[in-house]
Motif scaffolding. Sequence first.
Motif, PDB file in Angstrom:
ATOM      1  N   ALA B 146       0.978  -1.133   0.097  1.00  0.00           N
ATOM      2  CA  ALA B 146      -0.036  -0.038  -0.029  1.00  0.00           C
ATOM      3  C   ALA B 146       0.661   1.320  -0.090  1.00  0.00           C
ATOM      4  CB  ALA B 146      -0.914  -0.135   1.068  1.00  0.00           C
ATOM      5  N   LEU B 150       0.791   4.280  -2.759  1.00  0.00           N
ATOM      6  CA  LEU B 150       0.446   5.533  -2.278  1.00  0.00           C
ATOM      7  C   LEU B 150       1.693   6.182  -2.667  1.00  0.00           C
ATOM      8  CD1 LEU B 150      -1.222   4.570   1.230  1.00  0.00           C
ATOM      9  CD2 LEU B 150      -2.335   5.768  -0.657  1.00  0.00           C
ATOM     10  N   SER B 151       2.756   5.886  -2.677  1.00  0.00           N
ATOM     11  CA  SER B 151       3.843   6.662  -3.272  1.00  0.00           C
ATOM     12  C   SER B 151       3.727   7.050  -4.476  1.00  0.00           C
ATOM     13  CB  SER B 151       5.092   5.884  -2.912  1.00  0.00           C
ATOM     14  OG  SER B 151       5.201   5.804  -1.629  1.00  0.00           O
ATOM     15  N   PHE B 153       0.885   7.093  -6.343  1.00  0.00           N
ATOM     16  CA  PHE B 153      -0.418   8.100  -6.416  1.00  0.00           C
ATOM     17  C   PHE B 153       0.292   9.350  -6.215  1.00  0.00           C
ATOM     18  CE2 PHE B 153      -4.912   9.090  -5.455  1.00  0.00           C
ATOM     19  CZ  PHE B 153      -5.199   9.550  -6.848  1.00  0.00           C
ATOM     20  N   TYR B 228      -0.834  12.005   2.034  1.00  0.00           N
ATOM     21  CA  TYR B 228      -0.048  10.544   1.941  1.00  0.00           C
ATOM     22  C   TYR B 228       0.324  10.081   3.212  1.00  0.00           C
ATOM     23  CZ  TYR B 228       4.204   8.572   0.612  1.00  0.00           C
ATOM     24  OH  TYR B 228       5.675   7.613   0.366  1.00  0.00           O
ATOM     25  N   ALA B 231      -2.562   8.622   5.019  1.00  0.00           N
ATOM     26  CA  ALA B 231      -3.076   7.452   4.441  1.00  0.00           C
ATOM     27  C   ALA B 231      -2.091   6.097   4.628  1.00  0.00           C
ATOM     28  CB  ALA B 231      -3.162   7.567   2.766  1.00  0.00           C
ATOM     29  N   VAL B 232      -0.724   6.056   4.645  1.00  0.00           N
ATOM     30  CA  VAL B 232       0.096   5.180   4.728  1.00  0.00           C
ATOM     31  C   VAL B 232       0.049   4.595   6.045  1.00  0.00           C
ATOM     32  CG1 VAL B 232       2.658   4.571   4.801  1.00  0.00           C
ATOM     33  CG2 VAL B 232       1.774   6.015   2.872  1.00  0.00           C
ATOM     34  N   ALA B 235      -2.906   2.679   6.153  1.00  0.00           N
ATOM     35  CA  ALA B 235      -2.691   1.389   5.543  1.00  0.00           C
ATOM     36  C   ALA B 235      -2.055   0.230   6.344  1.00  0.00           C
ATOM     37  CB  ALA B 235      -1.741   1.609   4.320  1.00  0.00           C
ATOM     38  N   THR B 256      -9.971   5.941   5.731  1.00  0.00           N
ATOM     39  CA  THR B 256      -9.303   5.434   4.181  1.00  0.00           C
ATOM     40  C   THR B 256     -10.054   6.279   2.967  1.00  0.00           C
ATOM     41  OG1 THR B 256      -8.157   3.694   5.123  1.00  0.00           O
ATOM     42  CG2 THR B 256      -8.171   3.670   2.791  1.00  0.00           C
ATOM     43  N   LEU B 260      -8.332   8.799   0.352  1.00  0.00           N
ATOM     44  CA  LEU B 260      -8.238   8.409  -0.886  1.00  0.00           C
ATOM     45  C   LEU B 260      -8.920   9.418  -2.041  1.00  0.00           C
ATOM     46  CD1 LEU B 260      -8.251   4.465  -1.135  1.00  0.00           C
ATOM     47  CD2 LEU B 260      -6.316   6.157  -1.474  1.00  0.00           C
ATOM     48  N   GLN B 263      -7.191  12.564  -2.238  1.00  0.00           N
ATOM     49  CA  GLN B 263      -6.137  12.556  -3.021  1.00  0.00           C
ATOM     50  C   GLN B 263      -6.593  12.349  -4.611  1.00  0.00           C
ATOM     51  OE1 GLN B 263      -4.494   9.169  -0.766  1.00  0.00           O
ATOM     52  NE2 GLN B 263      -2.508   9.988  -1.067  1.00  0.00           N
TER      53      GLN B 263
END
Lengths: 351, 283
Positions: B146, B150-151, B153, B228, B231-232, B235, B256, B260, B263
Amino acid sequence: MTSKTVMCPQCKHQITIEGNPGETVILTCPNCNLKGKFTFPGEKSTGSFSIQVNGLTKIFKDLKAVDNVSFNVRRGEIYGFLGPNGAGKTTTIKAMLGLIHTNSGEVKINGFSINGESINARKNVGFLPERVAFYENLTPLQTLHFFCELRGVDKSVARPLLKEVGLEEAIDRKVGTFSKGMIQLLGVAQALIGNPSVYVLDEPTSGLDARWAKIIRDKIKMLNERGATVLFSSHNLNEVENLADRVAIINKGKLIAEDTVTNLSKYLHMKPRLEITIKGLNGKIPDVISNFQGVEAVEVKGNILCITCESPIRAKVISSLEKAGLIIDNIKTIEPSLEDTFIKLIEGGGA
Amino acid sequence: MATINPRAIYTIAKKEFLDNIRNKWIILLTIIFIILIVVFSYVAGGQTGEDTFGNMQNTVFGLLGISSLLIPLIAIILGFSTISGEAESGALYVVLSYPIRRIEVLLGKLLGLGFVITASIFLGFGLGGIVIASTVGTQSFGGYIAFILLSIFLGFIYLSLAICISSYCKRRITSIGGGILVFFWGMIYGTVLMGIYFGMGHSMEDLMSGNIPDWFFNSVVFSPGDLYQTAVQRAFGVTTIDAAGFKFSIPEFLSTPVLLLSQIIWFTIPLILAYYFFKRRDI
């Protein structure tokens, strides 16, 4: 041009529209303001013109760069687009290809409008911009492969094209290491991809040395021999004079003349010039010529006397010079050049 | 409305990838990625008292701050001049004289440059992940995947912002300015928030004890980098942050889906604006 009466689907109002076969016309019902479009039946007829420019105007802030420019380029002709720097040549060319948005006017290439049918219009155009640049990290072969894919042409044409423009030895070098001349030749190669029927070349020899310039001029002639239509802009008068079937001259955004070089000269009542080489003249106008009836202009360059006059006067001038004891070494008649025509037009002679 | 030609998008994307994958800055930053992940992993191991590589979660949390700066930097380097620079050099004249729509050029550029970032992240974080997995096992491997996604994204978000700037700016030099502005916004956003927090009468003790109002957390939606990071953390299933003397819980609001969605908005709006500017642009 045909006319057709259509009925508004909303208010049943009858609307008469005009257009060519295959042309799509966008219309608004004057009664209920419903917008719609109508395509005239039949195949698109492009007539005898490859490029049609009609009433093109482009205004940058308060500068009218292109002012109501209209011209047509015939199928299979080389059309020179001439003007001093900043005259509006590049802006017109960019507008022709839809690279800039115009304030008014229409451009059609092979009958397709560059605004409404841009994809079809550009399908058959090879373009070489004045400031051509490519991607520095790609090789010329990768570059041409990219443009082949964009045009939907088999990539196998890339190598022969590089050979045709003399770049086969640099095939694996990065474009970033190329000289200006080599980049220009790569530009020519990309324009040739898919053998388009129309070529638009903006100052194709600008900034190139004589050798590269000749290669490109030969290429233009070759394209024309293949039946292609070529429009090229230049401020090199000799180049235009030697290559172009017809010439358009643009100045301050306005098209001030369009014709063959010969016809333009006639239109401006430009007369051939008599160049007489006289022994020991040394930059001095002979007395016998000063105030000679019928002589319109006299100029001296060293031992060469340049006289502009009507044909019947020429013999009288030569006879008078001989009678005055001057020794004539050579006599030449110089037809008005494009340069003369251009200067006269730019100075307002044709306006 | 005219249809979009996927083939044209693919052609542009492939060219962008080939042209930019050899960019020396991108190669350098990828090497930095690999070095960082190994170093951070080792540091994370040291923090837990082990004289070896740390687990994935500790490594990722150690990396978050630096990756949320490096990834935007790569994206901005790749995207800031993709329109303005090519328009200035003349490369775009040739491309747009071909039978291709501007939307196809824009999407092709986004995808091609996005693949460069993806390759760089996969290479850096992927290799690093394999090294850690082979030494400390695959615990939290889902979270690590994840983190990589996410990185990527985050890279696309900043790419979208950079392309938007490049489409708007007439000249390459002005788009450099725009790129720097966007990058620094990501860097100083936390400081700005702290300034507002203390300006509202809160003290350091409030902050240390976790007395933090909801708006402070919720405002991460205005910073793609903070989104980000949050979100990490989500995750990896983390809801309470306990680091460097600070202890606080991530509010429920920042779930989450919300993270998302925020983002996606950060990605979509600049892209729509980029198309708006590019379509109206005189080349």
